[in-house]
Design a protein around this motif. Sequence first.
Motif, PDB file in Angstrom:
ATOM      1  N   CYS A  35       0.844  -1.199   0.000  1.00  0.00           N
ATOM      2  CA  CYS A  35       0.000   0.000   0.000  1.00  0.00           C
ATOM      3  C   CYS A  35       0.879   1.250   0.000  1.00  0.00           C
ATOM      4  N   PRO A  36       0.714   2.124  -1.013  1.00  0.00           N
ATOM      5  CA  PRO A  36       1.566   3.302  -1.096  1.00  0.00           C
ATOM      6  C   PRO A  36       1.243   4.376  -0.058  1.00  0.00           C
ATOM      7  N   GLY A  37       0.033   4.411   0.464  1.00  0.00           N
ATOM      8  CA  GLY A  37      -0.299   5.497   1.396  1.00  0.00           C
ATOM      9  C   GLY A  37      -1.320   5.091   2.432  1.00  0.00           C
ATOM     10  N   TRP A  38      -1.626   6.046   3.323  1.00  0.00           N
ATOM     11  CA  TRP A  38      -2.512   5.781   4.444  1.00  0.00           C
ATOM     12  C   TRP A  38      -3.916   5.404   3.985  1.00  0.00           C
ATOM     13  N   GLU A  39      -4.440   6.068   2.950  1.00  0.00           N
ATOM     14  CA  GLU A  39      -5.813   5.763   2.529  1.00  0.00           C
ATOM     15  C   GLU A  39      -5.947   4.303   2.102  1.00  0.00           C
TER      16      GLU A  39
ATOM     17  N   LEU B 103      -7.484  -1.290   3.457  1.00  0.00           N
ATOM     18  CA  LEU B 103      -7.032  -2.655   3.705  1.00  0.00           C
ATOM     19  C   LEU B 103      -7.364  -3.089   5.139  1.00  0.00           C
ATOM     20  N   LEU B 104      -7.190  -2.173   6.079  1.00  0.00           N
ATOM     21  CA  LEU B 104      -7.542  -2.478   7.479  1.00  0.00           C
ATOM     22  C   LEU B 104      -9.000  -2.869   7.598  1.00  0.00           C
ATOM     23  N   MET B 105      -9.879  -2.095   6.928  1.00  0.00           N
ATOM     24  CA  MET B 105     -11.321  -2.400   6.980  1.00  0.00           C
ATOM     25  C   MET B 105     -11.575  -3.805   6.423  1.00  0.00           C
TER      26      MET B 105
ATOM     27  N   GLN C 241       6.069  -1.735  11.576  1.00  0.00           N
ATOM     28  CA  GLN C 241       6.416  -2.595  10.436  1.00  0.00           C
ATOM     29  C   GLN C 241       5.303  -2.585   9.387  1.00  0.00           C
ATOM     30  N   LEU C 242       4.056  -2.502   9.845  1.00  0.00           N
ATOM     31  CA  LEU C 242       2.914  -2.481   8.941  1.00  0.00           C
ATOM     32  C   LEU C 242       2.712  -1.100   8.310  1.00  0.00           C
ATOM     33  N   GLY C 243       3.454  -0.108   8.808  1.00  0.00           N
ATOM     34  CA  GLY C 243       3.266   1.256   8.317  1.00  0.00           C
ATOM     35  C   GLY C 243       2.053   1.922   8.928  1.00  0.00           C
ATOM     36  N   LEU C 244       1.604   1.416  10.077  1.00  0.00           N
ATOM     37  CA  LEU C 244       0.407   1.956  10.720  1.00  0.00           C
ATOM     38  C   LEU C 244       0.722   2.734  11.991  1.00  0.00           C
ATOM     39  N   GLY C 245       1.959   2.655  12.452  1.00  0.00           N
ATOM     40  CA  GLY C 245       2.316   3.252  13.743  1.00  0.00           C
ATOM     41  C   GLY C 245       1.998   4.731  13.851  1.00  0.00           C
TER      42      GLY C 245
END
Length: 135
Positions: free
Chosen positions: A17-21, A26-28, A107-111
């Motif tokens: 995933c390139p960005g937060w959106e 993906l989280l949903m 690591q997931l880029g969610l921090g």
Amino acid sequence: MTLPLPAREALDAFAACPGWEQRARLLMQWGERLQPLSDEEKQDANRVAGCESQVWLVGTCSEGRWRFRATSDARLIRGLLAVLLARIDGLSAAELAALDLPDWFNQLGLGRQLSPSRSNGLNAVLQRMRELAQG
């Protein structure tokens, strides 16, 4: 420590995933994969204290390995729970105790996207898992 297969899948998926959106979407999707809890399991005894949203957690241990199921009334939280469960699936009590939760979400880029209240809630979930694992 080797990662459980679901955790490696999560890392691969979120790394793409390139960005937060895209990560939020993906989280949903991950949240929708959670096994539903029965009404009996959604009782106060299984509710995690310290979460702004309602979160329920149940755990079982087989041959020293823990399996947890969880759900929440909030969609984003369900997604965060799903990637947390992917990381801790099948761990021993000692491995659970040693888990570095902020490192996993980084690591997931969610921090960076975790608000303090979400972070505290996830820590409360992990703490509850550790309590269950310690018996």
